[in-house]
Scaffold this motif. Structure first.
Motif, short mmCIF file in Angstrom:
data_model
loop_
_atom_site.label_atom_id
_atom_site.label_comp_id
_atom_site.label_asym_id
_atom_site.label_seq_id
_atom_site.Cartn_x
_atom_site.Cartn_y
_atom_site.Cartn_z
N LEU A 43 0.83 -1.21 0.00
CA LEU A 43 0.00 0.00 0.00
C LEU A 43 0.86 1.26 0.00
O LEU A 43 0.48 2.29 -0.57
N GLU A 44 2.03 1.19 0.63
CA GLU A 44 2.92 2.35 0.68
C GLU A 44 3.41 2.72 -0.72
O GLU A 44 3.63 3.89 -1.04
N GLN A 45 3.56 1.72 -1.58
CA GLN A 45 4.03 1.96 -2.95
C GLN A 45 2.92 2.42 -3.88
O GLN A 45 3.17 3.03 -4.91
N PRO A 93 1.30 15.67 -10.64
CA PRO A 93 2.52 15.80 -9.82
C PRO A 93 2.88 14.52 -9.08
O PRO A 93 4.06 14.17 -8.97
N ASP A 94 1.86 13.78 -8.59
CA ASP A 94 2.12 12.51 -7.91
C ASP A 94 2.72 11.49 -8.87
O ASP A 94 3.63 10.73 -8.50
N HIS A 116 6.44 9.80 -8.59
CA HIS A 116 6.58 8.34 -8.59
C HIS A 116 7.56 7.90 -9.68
O HIS A 116 8.45 7.07 -9.44
N ILE A 117 7.39 8.44 -10.87
CA ILE A 117 8.24 8.05 -12.00
C ILE A 117 9.70 8.41 -11.75
O ILE A 117 10.61 7.60 -11.98
N CYS A 118 9.91 9.62 -11.27
CA CYS A 118 11.30 10.08 -11.07
C CYS A 118 11.97 9.35 -9.92
O CYS A 118 13.10 8.85 -10.05
N THR A 119 11.28 9.29 -8.77
CA THR A 119 11.89 8.74 -7.55
C THR A 119 11.94 7.21 -7.56
O THR A 119 12.97 6.61 -7.20
N ASN A 120 10.84 6.59 -7.97
CA ASN A 120 10.71 5.13 -7.82
C ASN A 120 11.08 4.33 -9.06
O ASN A 120 11.15 3.10 -9.01
N ILE A 121 11.28 5.02 -10.18
CA ILE A 121 11.65 4.28 -11.40
C ILE A 121 12.96 4.80 -11.99
O ILE A 121 13.96 4.09 -12.01
#
Length: 307
Positions: A17-19, A158-159, A163-168
């Protein structure tokens, strides 16, 4: 050793859920279910790429259960319900519950939906059902009344960017210009799955570059529709062939954004046509035929006099 996904849409599918980004109220509800290791029957509805299937799989991966995943766009008849769904629901388990994930449930035939209703009733003590759909109105009322319904909304732009920048991209060690990422999101939002798919396609030698879409053929399609030429359908087919188009999703949005140029007063009716064929594009085996059918319906509408 388990083979790792190379496709980013699977590699970076949320596992917790955090992801999972967006739909905070739904996440709070699911969090409580995970804590108690019990869930109601769920229906997750929403447009393509908003995380319906991801959320369903996330649930079963975070509770103690046996589960089966079935896609109704592959099998949608009563035999599938009787054999696979009932067979699983009636089987023994050592876990507290069993879960049936029925993806694209709005593709189920009416008899199949009626049979599913009976199975939900009969086996609900030990078996829960998670249905996903794009169009909840295509599900019969006896099904929807037995399920807790959540209409999933896409996360904000923005979310998605964070997500794309930080998590991918950062995880993959890819360099990028945030302006290029923003252009990608603007082009495909709210279909997050397409955003990630084309993000990966734009990475070369460790750097992400924005790949501008070829919209020349789309402009030609709009001009041909505007002309209302008798041979318009054949001409558009040739334009599509010459452009070697293999992804028509952007075409529906482009036509919607340019309705005023060719609708001749049929804006509402053409919007319905585009919506229907966007939905079909996600499951039909031949997307070019699906697009050609949409064009045929638009041309037919434009022959009619607006009252």
């Amino acid at each position: 050793m388990k083979k790792q996904h190379t496709l980013w849409i699977e590699k970076y599918r949320s596992q917790t859920l955090e992801q999972y980004i967006g739909n905070d109220a739904v996440k709070d509800r699911i969090s409580g279910c995970i804590e108690t290791n019990d869930i109601p029957h769920f229906i997750f509805a929403g447009t393509a790429g908003t995380g319906k299937t991801t959320l369903a799989k996330l649930i079963v991966n975070n509770i103690k259960c046996d589960y089966i995943y079935l896609n109704a766009s592959d099998e949608n008849g009563i035999d599938m319900i009787r054999e696979k769904v009932k067979g699983f629901a009636s089987s023994a388990t050592f876990n507290p519950i069993k879960v049936v994930i029925l993806d694209e449930a709005d593709f189920l035939t009416q008899p199949a939906q009626a049979a599913l209703r009976n199975i939900i009733e009969e086996y609900s003590i030990n078996t829960r059902f998670i249905l996903t759909c794009n169009y909840i109105e295509r599900l019969i009322e006896p099904l929807t009344s037995r399920c807790e319904i959540h209409i999933l909304k896409p996360p904000s732009m923005p979310d998605v960017a964070r997500h794309i920048c930080t998590n991918i991209l950062d995880v993959e060690g890819v360099t990028y210009d945030i302006k290029n990422v923003a252009m990608l999101i603007k082009e495909y939002y709210p279909d997050i799955r397409s955003v990630i798919k084309y993000l990966q396609a734009g990475v070369k030698d460790g750097k992400y570059e924005w790949i501008a879409l070829n919209t020349d053929w789309l402009a030609k399609v709009v001009e041909i529709l505007k002309s209302r030429d008798k041979k318009a359908w054949y001409t558009i087919r040739q334009v599509v062939a010459d452009a070697q188009v293999d992804d028509f999703q952007v075409a529906y949005r482009y036509m919607f954004d340019n309705l005023d140029k060719f609708s001749y007063g049929h804006d509402a009716e053409i919007s319905v046509v585009l919506d229907d064929h966007i939905w079909r594009a996600g499951v039909v085996p031949d997307k070019e035929i699906n697009f050609a059918a949409a064009i045929a319906k638009i041309l037919d509408l434009n022959k009619k006099q607006v009252l």
